[in-house]
Scaffold this motif. Sequence first.
Motif, short mmCIF file in Angstrom:
data_model
loop_
_atom_site.label_atom_id
_atom_site.label_comp_id
_atom_site.label_asym_id
_atom_site.label_seq_id
_atom_site.Cartn_x
_atom_site.Cartn_y
_atom_site.Cartn_z
N ALA A 128 4.93 -61.77 -27.56
CA ALA A 128 4.24 -61.41 -28.80
C ALA A 128 3.20 -62.43 -29.25
O ALA A 128 2.09 -62.05 -29.65
CB ALA A 128 5.26 -61.16 -29.91
N PRO A 129 3.47 -63.74 -29.20
CA PRO A 129 2.46 -64.71 -29.66
C PRO A 129 1.18 -64.70 -28.82
O PRO A 129 0.11 -65.08 -29.32
CB PRO A 129 3.18 -66.06 -29.53
CG PRO A 129 4.63 -65.73 -29.54
CD PRO A 129 4.73 -64.41 -28.84
N LEU A 130 1.28 -64.27 -27.56
CA LEU A 130 0.11 -64.28 -26.68
C LEU A 130 -0.72 -63.00 -26.77
O LEU A 130 -1.89 -62.99 -26.36
CB LEU A 130 0.55 -64.49 -25.23
CG LEU A 130 1.23 -65.81 -24.88
CD1 LEU A 130 1.60 -65.83 -23.41
CD2 LEU A 130 0.30 -66.99 -25.20
N LYS A 131 -0.13 -61.92 -27.26
CA LYS A 131 -0.79 -60.62 -27.23
C LYS A 131 -2.19 -60.61 -27.86
O LYS A 131 -3.15 -60.13 -27.23
CB LYS A 131 0.08 -59.56 -27.91
CG LYS A 131 1.29 -59.14 -27.12
CD LYS A 131 2.05 -58.07 -27.89
CE LYS A 131 3.31 -57.65 -27.18
NZ LYS A 131 4.01 -56.58 -27.92
#
Length: 370
Positions: A128-131
Motif C-alpha cells: 500500500a505505501p508504494l502504490k
Amino acid sequence: MKKTKLVIASLLKPIDDTRMLDKFGLSIAETNTYDVNIIGFDSKNTRAVENITFHPLKSFTRLSFSRLLKPFKVFRIYIKVKPKVIIANTHELLIVTSLYKILFGGTFIYDIRENYAKNIRNTAVFPAPLKPFIAAWVRLKEWISKPFVDQYILAERVYLKQLPFLSKRSTIIENKYVPLVTSRIDDSKHQSDRISLVFTGTIADSNGVFEAIEVTKNLHRLNENIRLKIVGYCALKRDLVRLKEEIKDLDFISLNGGDHLVPHTEIVEAIHQADFGFVFKKANNGMNDEKLLTRLFEYTANKLPILLINNPNWISFCQSFNAAVTIDPYNFVPEELLNQLETTAFYTTGDVSESLWSTESPKLLAILAD
C-alpha cells in the motif's frame, strides 16, 4: 521481397501469450510481409511457428532488482534485431522503446492491455505505501513517451475515457477469441447426468474464484454430479495457499495450474468440456465495470453458458446471445439456480461470431499498412 522486421514485446507476459502470439503474431505473420519477433518471459509450452522468432527472458518477481533491469535487456534485443516496427504492450518498455525510436527511427505502437496506473492503485499486488508512487511513475512514463508513440491500440473501449494521454491515433482492438482447437459442435446439453462447471483465466480472489467454489459447494449439496474444474495461473501466493486449503478435501473440485502457467490449448479444452463457466470478477471500486473480459469472448464464441455476476455491462453483452444466468454469489437460492441451469435454453439469439478475433484482425493489419 525483403520482409519488414517487427517486434512484439512484453515483460509481463510469456512469449506464447495468446494476444501476442495467436492474435497479433500469427495475423501479422500470415501476411508474409513481416519478420515477426516476440519478446516475453520464457515458457516451456512454446511451439515453433513459421515466420516468428522468440526471444525469451528469464522470469522475475514483481518487486525485484531484476525487474528493473529487464527493459535494458529488451533494448539489447532491439539493437540485435533492428526492427522497423515495435509493438510494446507494457508500460515498462515505454522509455527504452522511445529511446530506440530516437536513435534508429521506425514505428512505435503502444498496445494498452490494462489501465496500469489505475490497476496499481486498486489491486493488492504492491504494498500500500508504494502504490501512489508506482502508479504516478507509470502515468509519467505514458506522458513522456507520447511524442514518440505513432499509434495506440486499446484492448478495451473504456480506455478512451479513462486514459488522458491518448492521441487521436487510437484504435480499439478487443481481446476476442481465436479458435485453437475444434469448436463445439454440440449445442445441446451433455447426455450424462454430470454438470461440469469451469473457472478459467487468472486465479485470484479479485476474479471471484472463492465465490465460484462456494456456489459449487452449494449446488453439489443438491446434486452430487456437480463438478468444478479451475484452470489457470495464480500469481498471488496468499490466494494460492488459500485455494489449495479450501479444495483439499473436495473431490468434486479439481485444479489445473495454480503455481504454473497453463497452455491456452488446455484452457480452451476445459471450456469445450464444460457445461457452464464462471464470470465472477469483482467490481473493485468500479475498475472492472465497463471492461469486456476475455473470458466473455471465449465463452460466448464457444457457446458456453455463463454463471455471471451482476455487472450491467456484462449482462447487456450476454443478453444479446441469451448466454448467461445472472446471480449474486453472496445471496442466492441454490435450488432456484440449479433449476435455471437444468431448464434454461441458452444461445437462442444473436451471432456468436462477433466474439471472434477475425472481426478485429483487419484493424491491426490496417494500422501496419497505414
